[in-house]
Design a protein around this motif. Structure first.
Motif, PDB file in Angstrom:
ATOM      1  N   LEU A  21       0.690  -1.032   0.019  1.00  0.00           N
ATOM      2  CA  LEU A  21       0.224   0.016   0.023  1.00  0.00           C
ATOM      3  C   LEU A  21       1.006   1.169   0.063  1.00  0.00           C
ATOM      4  N   PRO A  22       0.402   2.368  -0.663  1.00  0.00           N
ATOM      5  CA  PRO A  22       1.059   3.848  -0.528  1.00  0.00           C
ATOM      6  C   PRO A  22       1.048   3.973   0.894  1.00  0.00           C
ATOM      7  N   GLU A  23       2.276   5.059   1.017  1.00  0.00           N
ATOM      8  CA  GLU A  23       2.520   5.452   2.553  1.00  0.00           C
ATOM      9  C   GLU A  23       1.254   6.285   3.204  1.00  0.00           C
ATOM     10  N   ASN A  24       0.453   6.849   2.556  1.00  0.00           N
ATOM     11  CA  ASN A  24      -0.810   7.405   2.797  1.00  0.00           C
ATOM     12  C   ASN A  24      -2.002   6.822   2.920  1.00  0.00           C
ATOM     13  N   ILE A  25      -1.722   5.399   2.739  1.00  0.00           N
ATOM     14  CA  ILE A  25      -3.048   4.287   3.224  1.00  0.00           C
ATOM     15  C   ILE A  25      -2.630   3.628   4.365  1.00  0.00           C
ATOM     16  N   GLU A  26      -3.331   3.776   5.443  1.00  0.00           N
ATOM     17  CA  GLU A  26      -3.128   2.617   6.544  1.00  0.00           C
ATOM     18  C   GLU A  26      -4.430   1.810   6.921  1.00  0.00           C
ATOM     19  N   VAL A  27      -4.173   0.633   7.156  1.00  0.00           N
ATOM     20  CA  VAL A  27      -5.051  -0.337   7.578  1.00  0.00           C
ATOM     21  C   VAL A  27      -4.615  -0.853   8.993  1.00  0.00           C
ATOM     22  N   ILE A  28      -5.697  -0.394   9.815  1.00  0.00           N
ATOM     23  CA  ILE A  28      -5.378  -0.510  11.297  1.00  0.00           C
ATOM     24  C   ILE A  28      -6.572  -1.945  11.643  1.00  0.00           C
ATOM     25  N   ALA A  29      -6.434  -2.388  12.714  1.00  0.00           N
ATOM     26  CA  ALA A  29      -7.175  -3.670  13.157  1.00  0.00           C
ATOM     27  C   ALA A  29      -7.942  -3.083  14.311  1.00  0.00           C
ATOM     28  N   GLY A  30      -9.318  -3.337  14.307  1.00  0.00           N
ATOM     29  CA  GLY A  30     -10.344  -3.062  15.384  1.00  0.00           C
ATOM     30  C   GLY A  30     -10.658  -4.134  16.142  1.00  0.00           C
ATOM     31  N   PRO A  31     -11.660  -4.038  17.106  1.00  0.00           N
ATOM     32  CA  PRO A  31     -11.894  -5.192  17.933  1.00  0.00           C
ATOM     33  C   PRO A  31     -12.665  -6.326  17.469  1.00  0.00           C
ATOM     34  N   GLY A  32     -12.001  -6.900  16.482  1.00  0.00           N
ATOM     35  CA  GLY A  32     -12.503  -8.216  15.650  1.00  0.00           C
ATOM     36  C   GLY A  32     -12.157  -9.528  16.287  1.00  0.00           C
ATOM     37  N   CYS A  33     -11.517  -9.507  17.413  1.00  0.00           N
ATOM     38  CA  CYS A  33     -11.017 -10.875  18.038  1.00  0.00           C
ATOM     39  C   CYS A  33     -11.816 -11.083  19.473  1.00  0.00           C
ATOM     40  N   PRO A  34     -12.857 -12.277  19.150  1.00  0.00           N
ATOM     41  CA  PRO A  34     -13.896 -12.442  20.110  1.00  0.00           C
ATOM     42  C   PRO A  34     -13.397 -12.809  21.505  1.00  0.00           C
ATOM     43  N   VAL A  35     -12.229 -13.458  21.355  1.00  0.00           N
ATOM     44  CA  VAL A  35     -11.509 -13.926  22.788  1.00  0.00           C
ATOM     45  C   VAL A  35     -10.831 -12.674  23.335  1.00  0.00           C
ATOM     46  N   CYS A  36     -10.295 -11.893  22.465  1.00  0.00           N
ATOM     47  CA  CYS A  36      -9.444 -10.611  22.947  1.00  0.00           C
ATOM     48  C   CYS A  36     -10.482  -9.530  23.894  1.00  0.00           C
ATOM     49  N   ILE A  37     -11.754  -9.434  23.466  1.00  0.00           N
ATOM     50  CA  ILE A  37     -12.721  -8.446  24.119  1.00  0.00           C
ATOM     51  C   ILE A  37     -13.481  -8.893  25.149  1.00  0.00           C
ATOM     52  N   ILE A  38     -13.248 -10.284  25.485  1.00  0.00           N
ATOM     53  CA  ILE A  38     -14.288 -10.806  26.625  1.00  0.00           C
ATOM     54  C   ILE A  38     -13.562 -10.319  27.795  1.00  0.00           C
ATOM     55  N   PRO A  39     -14.386  -9.613  28.692  1.00  0.00           N
ATOM     56  CA  PRO A  39     -13.898  -8.838  30.015  1.00  0.00           C
ATOM     57  C   PRO A  39     -13.429  -9.989  30.827  1.00  0.00           C
ATOM     58  N   GLU A 143     -19.566   1.374  15.717  1.00  0.00           N
ATOM     59  CA  GLU A 143     -19.993   2.547  16.031  1.00  0.00           C
ATOM     60  C   GLU A 143     -19.099   3.280  17.294  1.00  0.00           C
ATOM     61  N   LEU A 144     -18.723   2.437  18.211  1.00  0.00           N
ATOM     62  CA  LEU A 144     -17.834   3.120  19.442  1.00  0.00           C
ATOM     63  C   LEU A 144     -16.562   3.811  18.839  1.00  0.00           C
ATOM     64  N   LEU A 145     -15.971   3.015  17.809  1.00  0.00           N
ATOM     65  CA  LEU A 145     -14.749   3.659  17.173  1.00  0.00           C
ATOM     66  C   LEU A 145     -15.133   4.884  16.533  1.00  0.00           C
ATOM     67  N   LEU A 146     -16.172   5.077  16.189  1.00  0.00           N
ATOM     68  CA  LEU A 146     -16.554   6.489  15.324  1.00  0.00           C
ATOM     69  C   LEU A 146     -16.492   7.595  16.506  1.00  0.00           C
ATOM     70  N   GLY A 147     -16.788   7.216  17.661  1.00  0.00           N
ATOM     71  CA  GLY A 147     -16.977   8.304  18.644  1.00  0.00           C
ATOM     72  C   GLY A 147     -15.627   8.618  19.436  1.00  0.00           C
ATOM     73  N   LEU A 148     -14.616   8.025  18.970  1.00  0.00           N
ATOM     74  CA  LEU A 148     -13.371   8.156  19.644  1.00  0.00           C
ATOM     75  C   LEU A 148     -12.825   9.329  19.026  1.00  0.00           C
ATOM     76  N   GLY A 149     -12.611  10.653  19.709  1.00  0.00           N
ATOM     77  CA  GLY A 149     -11.924  11.743  18.957  1.00  0.00           C
ATOM     78  C   GLY A 149     -10.552  11.717  18.331  1.00  0.00           C
ATOM     79  N   ASP A 150      -9.750  10.734  19.093  1.00  0.00           N
ATOM     80  CA  ASP A 150      -8.542  10.890  18.479  1.00  0.00           C
ATOM     81  C   ASP A 150      -8.017   9.643  17.644  1.00  0.00           C
TER      82      ASP A 150
END
Length: 331
Positions: A21-39, A143-150
């Motif tokens: 990918l070009p340097e101005n395109i970044e793909v980040i990982a969100g909360p897509g691992c079910p085991v990772c997000i279980i409290p 939807e939560l991710l879209l509410g994170l200001g930074d």
């Protein structure tokens, strides 16, 4: 752009797609691992049940997820009866064969695995079997991710397997309300690259919309039978996500008519608060895409696949585990 799937992260990292990918395109990982997000509190509940002499059954990647003080693997090492199963039906069969023991299946996963739990919950179960339900729903986390200001996101790559169950409708609010390009993508390298291209095309044309790259599997209506089973078995409620907090309408719980199958009620086990993140671990920032795994000070130092400190290092779908196996191993 942000993907919400551990398998997407594996494909991207394993095949080195970021290097294309070009340097101005970044793909980040969100909360897509079910085991990772279980409290941690829900792992603590499973550990408490195991220490009470109840047989806990779970999928293999749940075994090492850290609770506040212990994992199920550590409980097993201390003498608790904790068993790995490949399917919920395996756990049910064990309960039938050992009627003098109480069995609990720790049901973890997104909309992909929830229908399988529903099938068994609505079936003819032995009286010594119950569920500890930890299912979560993907769209509220997006939807939560879209509410994170930074955190600046220009588009979503939505998970193909979840979408195969829920269809397109739950994602419609993202382009309509948030003007966020959203593309459902499959898991081959070409699927992911095509998903990225489709988002870039929407951005360049300033026409955010919902598109389905994975049309060979994902139908607009989704899997109606699976949705029907989930509706019959579960109510949607608020749920805690590890390191993120409590999200409305993001979790499933068994309906009151199935309360006899709810291990929390049956055995009066409730942990009000757990310890999700240990001091120094930045798993919670990895989960929401704010940092890359190698930016966590514990990555491949105190926290390794052999001895995970954070939940992101446990499962093969966890972002830290993916990076440990594919990025760190090549350095």
């Amino acid at each position: 752009m942000c993907h919400i799937c551990g398998t997407h992260e594996w494909t991207i990292t394993h095949f080195g797609l970021r290097s294309l990918l070009p340097e101005n395109i970044e793909v980040i990982a969100g909360p897509g691992c079910p085991v990772c997000i279980i409290p941690a509190a829900e792992i603590d509940e499973a550990v408490q049940l195991a220490k009470k002499g109840i047989t806990i059954t779970c999928f293999g990647d749940v075994l090492r997820v850290p609770g506040s003080d212990s994992s199920l693997l550590e409980a097993k090492a201390g003498g608790a009866d904790v068993r790995i199963v490949y399917a919920v039906s395996d756990a049910v069969e064990m309960a039938k064969q050992e009627p003098d023991k109480e069995f609990v299946f720790h049901a973890v996963g997104f909309e992909t695995t929830a229908p399988i739990t529903a099938v068994e919950a609505l079936g003819d179960l032995p009286k010594n079997f119950s569920f500890l339900v930890s299912h979560r729903l993907i769209p509220p986390a997006m939807e939560l991710l879209l509410g994170l200001g930074d955190l600046e996101i220009s588009g979503f790559i939505a998970p193909g397997h979840v979408s195969a169950i829920i269809g397109l409708k739950p994602y419609e609010l993202f382009p309509r309300v948030y003007r966020m390009p959203t593309v459902i993508a499959g898991f081959e390298p070409v699927d992911v690259l095509m998903g990225i291209y489709m988002i870039l095309k929407q951005v360049s044309e300033n026409t955010p919309r919902l598109e389905n790259e994975y049309s060979r599997v994902v139908k607009p209506e989704g899997n109606l039978k699976a949705q029907e089973l989930m509706d019959q078995a579960f109510n949607v409620t608020a749920g805690n996500w590890r390191g993120i907090g409590r999200l409305p309408d993001s979790a499933l719980q068994l309906k009151p008519t199935l309360a006899q199958l709810d291990a929390r009620e049956k055995f009066d086990v409730h942990v009000l608060q757990g310890k999700d993140i240990l001091l120094g671990c930045e798993c919670h920032l990895v989960v929401i895409g704010k940092i890359k795994p190698n930016e966590c000070p514990m990555f491949m130092k105190a926290c390794t696949p052999a001895k995970p400190i954070g939940a992101c290092m446990v499962s093969s779908e966890g972002t830290c585990r993916v990076w440990a196996k594919n990025v760190a191993a090549q350095q």
